[in-house]
Design a protein around this motif. Structure first.
Motif, PDB file in Angstrom:
ATOM      1  N   ILE A  88       0.874  -1.168   0.000  1.00 53.35           N
ATOM      2  CA  ILE A  88       0.000   0.000   0.000  1.00 53.35           C
ATOM      3  C   ILE A  88       0.912   1.219   0.000  1.00 53.35           C
ATOM      4  CG2 ILE A  88      -1.807   1.248   1.236  1.00 53.35           C
ATOM      5  CD1 ILE A  88      -2.762  -1.445   2.325  1.00 53.35           C
ATOM      6  N   ARG A  89       0.990   1.904  -1.107  1.00 53.36           N
ATOM      7  CA  ARG A  89       2.013   2.920  -1.301  1.00 53.36           C
ATOM      8  C   ARG A  89       1.626   4.274  -0.692  1.00 53.36           C
ATOM      9  NH1 ARG A  89       6.262   1.994  -4.942  1.00 53.36           N
ATOM     10  NH2 ARG A  89       6.784   4.123  -4.330  1.00 53.36           N
ATOM     11  N   GLU A  90       2.512   5.234  -0.904  1.00 52.75           N
ATOM     12  CA  GLU A  90       2.417   6.521  -0.229  1.00 52.75           C
ATOM     13  C   GLU A  90       1.091   7.226  -0.518  1.00 52.75           C
ATOM     14  OE1 GLU A  90       4.959   7.018  -3.980  1.00 52.75           O
ATOM     15  OE2 GLU A  90       4.739   5.576  -2.351  1.00 52.75           O
ATOM     16  N   MET A  91       0.523   7.729   0.578  1.00 55.08           N
ATOM     17  CA  MET A  91      -0.696   8.538   0.566  1.00 55.08           C
ATOM     18  C   MET A  91      -1.929   7.788   0.049  1.00 55.08           C
ATOM     19  SD  MET A  91       0.786  12.336  -0.372  1.00 55.08           S
ATOM     20  CE  MET A  91       1.797  11.806  -1.759  1.00 55.08           C
ATOM     21  N   ALA A  92      -1.871   6.476  -0.036  1.00 61.42           N
ATOM     22  CA  ALA A  92      -3.088   5.711  -0.311  1.00 61.42           C
ATOM     23  C   ALA A  92      -3.977   5.732   0.931  1.00 61.42           C
ATOM     24  CB  ALA A  92      -2.747   4.279  -0.686  1.00 61.42           C
ATOM     25  N   THR A  93      -5.292   5.613   0.729  1.00 59.52           N
ATOM     26  CA  THR A  93      -6.231   5.673   1.846  1.00 59.52           C
ATOM     27  C   THR A  93      -7.225   4.517   1.771  1.00 59.52           C
ATOM     28  OG1 THR A  93      -7.567   7.244   0.553  1.00 59.52           O
ATOM     29  CG2 THR A  93      -6.089   8.160   2.199  1.00 59.52           C
ATOM     30  N   VAL A  94      -7.514   3.941   2.935  1.00 56.46           N
ATOM     31  CA  VAL A  94      -8.493   2.872   3.057  1.00 56.46           C
ATOM     32  C   VAL A  94      -9.402   3.220   4.225  1.00 56.46           C
ATOM     33  CG1 VAL A  94      -8.877   0.404   3.385  1.00 56.46           C
ATOM     34  CG2 VAL A  94      -6.794   1.195   2.223  1.00 56.46           C
ATOM     35  N   LEU A 112      -1.775  -1.433  -3.969  1.00 60.70           N
ATOM     36  CA  LEU A 112      -2.468  -0.148  -4.056  1.00 60.70           C
ATOM     37  C   LEU A 112      -1.409   0.925  -4.257  1.00 60.70           C
ATOM     38  CD1 LEU A 112      -4.594  -2.029  -2.739  1.00 60.70           C
ATOM     39  CD2 LEU A 112      -5.316  -0.079  -1.354  1.00 60.70           C
ATOM     40  N   MET A 113      -1.352   1.484  -5.445  1.00 61.66           N
ATOM     41  CA  MET A 113      -0.315   2.462  -5.755  1.00 61.66           C
ATOM     42  C   MET A 113      -0.640   3.820  -5.140  1.00 61.66           C
ATOM     43  SD  MET A 113       0.766   1.456  -9.635  1.00 61.66           S
ATOM     44  CE  MET A 113       0.994  -0.266 -10.085  1.00 61.66           C
ATOM     45  N   ALA A 114       0.296   4.741  -5.286  1.00 60.80           N
ATOM     46  CA  ALA A 114       0.222   6.032  -4.602  1.00 60.80           C
ATOM     47  C   ALA A 114      -1.086   6.760  -4.872  1.00 60.80           C
ATOM     48  CB  ALA A 114       1.395   6.908  -5.034  1.00 60.80           C
ATOM     49  N   THR A 115      -1.650   7.316  -3.830  1.00 63.29           N
ATOM     50  CA  THR A 115      -2.863   8.151  -3.815  1.00 63.29           C
ATOM     51  C   THR A 115      -4.130   7.416  -4.244  1.00 63.29           C
ATOM     52  OG1 THR A 115      -2.659   9.103  -6.056  1.00 63.29           O
ATOM     53  CG2 THR A 115      -1.455  10.214  -4.269  1.00 63.29           C
ATOM     54  N   SER A 116      -4.081   6.091  -4.359  1.00 67.33           N
ATOM     55  CA  SER A 116      -5.324   5.361  -4.636  1.00 67.33           C
ATOM     56  C   SER A 116      -6.207   5.376  -3.391  1.00 67.33           C
ATOM     57  CB  SER A 116      -5.026   3.932  -5.074  1.00 67.33           C
ATOM     58  OG  SER A 116      -4.260   3.255  -4.100  1.00 67.33           O
ATOM     59  N   HIS A 117      -7.499   5.181  -3.596  1.00 65.23           N
ATOM     60  CA  HIS A 117      -8.460   5.316  -2.495  1.00 65.23           C
ATOM     61  C   HIS A 117      -9.450   4.158  -2.486  1.00 65.23           C
ATOM     62  CE1 HIS A 117     -11.272   6.951   0.390  1.00 65.23           C
ATOM     63  NE2 HIS A 117     -12.238   6.961  -0.518  1.00 65.23           N
ATOM     64  N   ILE A 118      -9.613   3.552  -1.314  1.00 64.82           N
ATOM     65  CA  ILE A 118     -10.613   2.514  -1.097  1.00 64.82           C
ATOM     66  C   ILE A 118     -11.604   3.049  -0.072  1.00 64.82           C
ATOM     67  CG2 ILE A 118     -11.052   0.151  -0.343  1.00 64.82           C
ATOM     68  CD1 ILE A 118      -9.390   0.300  -2.864  1.00 64.82           C
ATOM     69  N   ALA A 119     -12.839   3.262  -0.487  1.00 63.30           N
ATOM     70  CA  ALA A 119     -13.848   3.817   0.407  1.00 63.30           C
ATOM     71  C   ALA A 119     -14.447   2.729   1.306  1.00 63.30           C
ATOM     72  CB  ALA A 119     -14.933   4.510  -0.400  1.00 63.30           C
ATOM     73  N   HIS A 120     -15.343   3.163   2.144  1.00 63.00           N
ATOM     74  CA  HIS A 120     -15.970   2.295   3.141  1.00 63.00           C
ATOM     75  C   HIS A 120     -16.686   1.101   2.514  1.00 63.00           C
ATOM     76  CE1 HIS A 120     -19.985   3.890   2.108  1.00 63.00           C
ATOM     77  NE2 HIS A 120     -19.372   5.051   1.982  1.00 63.00           N
ATOM     78  N   ASP A 121     -16.584  -0.032   3.205  1.00 64.74           N
ATOM     79  CA  ASP A 121     -17.348  -1.245   2.892  1.00 64.74           C
ATOM     80  C   ASP A 121     -16.956  -1.900   1.573  1.00 64.74           C
ATOM     81  OD1 ASP A 121     -19.356  -1.218   5.210  1.00 64.74           O
ATOM     82  OD2 ASP A 121     -19.653   0.764   4.331  1.00 64.74           O
ATOM     83  N   GLY A 133      -3.865   7.147  -8.213  1.00 66.57           N
ATOM     84  CA  GLY A 133      -5.006   8.037  -8.302  1.00 66.57           C
ATOM     85  C   GLY A 133      -6.328   7.380  -8.623  1.00 66.57           C
ATOM     86  N   SER A 134      -6.399   6.053  -8.591  1.00 64.58           N
ATOM     87  CA  SER A 134      -7.679   5.381  -8.847  1.00 64.58           C
ATOM     88  C   SER A 134      -8.558   5.480  -7.610  1.00 64.58           C
ATOM     89  CB  SER A 134      -7.462   3.925  -9.252  1.00 64.58           C
ATOM     90  OG  SER A 134      -6.679   3.249  -8.288  1.00 64.58           O
ATOM     91  N   LEU A 135      -9.860   5.676  -7.816  1.00 67.97           N
ATOM     92  CA  LEU A 135     -10.784   6.001  -6.736  1.00 67.97           C
ATOM     93  C   LEU A 135     -11.942   5.007  -6.707  1.00 67.97           C
ATOM     94  CD1 LEU A 135     -10.979   9.854  -7.397  1.00 67.97           C
ATOM     95  CD2 LEU A 135      -9.414   8.646  -5.862  1.00 67.97           C
ATOM     96  N   MET A 136     -12.051   4.274  -5.607  1.00 65.38           N
ATOM     97  CA  MET A 136     -13.121   3.307  -5.436  1.00 65.38           C
ATOM     98  C   MET A 136     -14.141   3.861  -4.440  1.00 65.38           C
ATOM     99  SD  MET A 136     -11.899   0.936  -7.407  1.00 65.38           S
ATOM    100  CE  MET A 136     -11.011   2.246  -8.305  1.00 65.38           C
TER     101      MET A 136
END
Length: 264
Positions: A88-94, A112-121, A133-136
């Protein structure tokens, strides 16, 4: 033995099993981090997060933050569960789940590359790659061996089938079926994920069988329900059955097609 930088902030209730924690990292209450996992400088592991073995959590990544849901009750006990061998790379969020006692889930061997985002649930199965930068959005399910390119945005409650590829900058508003290459704004079925299937060891015969199933579904003039009924009467093999099951269980609807392709 844990290797913890003296500037790291670690709650006494956190459980660390032979891990490395970098400078200024924060590990909150009741977090569990499995052996040989590395947490880089500035990363934050929020309360009730469970992280397995042999993971790499990059600089300033945030695991288990509150969901971005204006109705969320921050007092609910929810969390994130991450399996083994993930990067899980830099600034990724889960973000953690919105539902009491439940979790956002990431399986094993995901990247999960840099700045990718995994939202709730969300649920990510195994061997999933998310590029920069991919956004889920919330409640998305991504099956095994999916590749999501950079700057992709996926609508909440969508599903992405196994071995699919989502091309860069795609806006995915519906379900992406197994083995497919989906691209566009909005995303549409372009062809099968030939490169991904070859890399995964699918034979030429398997790839041709998958193409024939999709030709029937998308390019034979039938509705989805008519095509599925026809295919169910044929010997379409295990991969064809996975495709049919995906279409039959889709709740948001499956992406439309963009063009034809040959069987060669």
């Amino acid at each position: 033995m844990n290797k913890i930088h003296p500037s790291a902030i670690i709650d006494q209730s956190a459980r660390l099993e032979n891990v490395t924690i970098g400078p200024h990292a924060i590990i909150e209450a009741d977090a569990l981090i499995g052996e040989n996992t590395e947490v880089a400088a500035g990363a934050v592991i929020k309360k009730n997060s469970i992280i397995g073995k042999n993971n790499i959590i990059g600089h300033y990544a945030v695991i288990g933050e509150d969901p971005q849901d204006i109705h969320f009750d921050r007092n609910l006990k929810t969390g994130v569960i991450i399996g083994d061998n993930n990067i899980i790379r830099e600034m990724a969020t889960v973000h953690r789940s919105t539902k009491t006692g439940q979790n956002t889930i990431i399986g094993n061997n995901c990247f999960l590359m840099a700045t990718s985002h995994i939202a709730h649930d969300c649920i990510l199965h195994n061997n999933v790659i998310l590029c920069n930068g991919s956004l889920m959005a919330g409640h998305i399910e991504i099956f095994d061996h999916v590749f999501i390119s950079g700057l992709v945005a996926v609508h909440q409650f969508s599903k992405i089938g196994c071995n699919a590829m989502i091309a860069g900058c795609t806006r995915l508003a519906q379900d992406a079926p197994p083995y497919a290459l989906v691209e566009g704004h909005p995303g549409i079925f372009r062809t099968i994920n030939v490169v991904g299937l070859r890399r995964a060891g699918f034979s030429a015969e398997d790839r041709l069988a998958i193409k024939r199933v999709y030709n029937t579904i998308y390019f034979s003039g039938y509705t989805y329900s008519q095509a599925i009924k026809i295919l169910e009467e044929q010997n379409i093999g295990s991969h064809g059955k996975i495709i049919i099951d995906f279409f039959k269980t889709s709740r948001r609807g499956v992406v439309k097609s963009g063009r034809t392709f040959s069987e060669e």
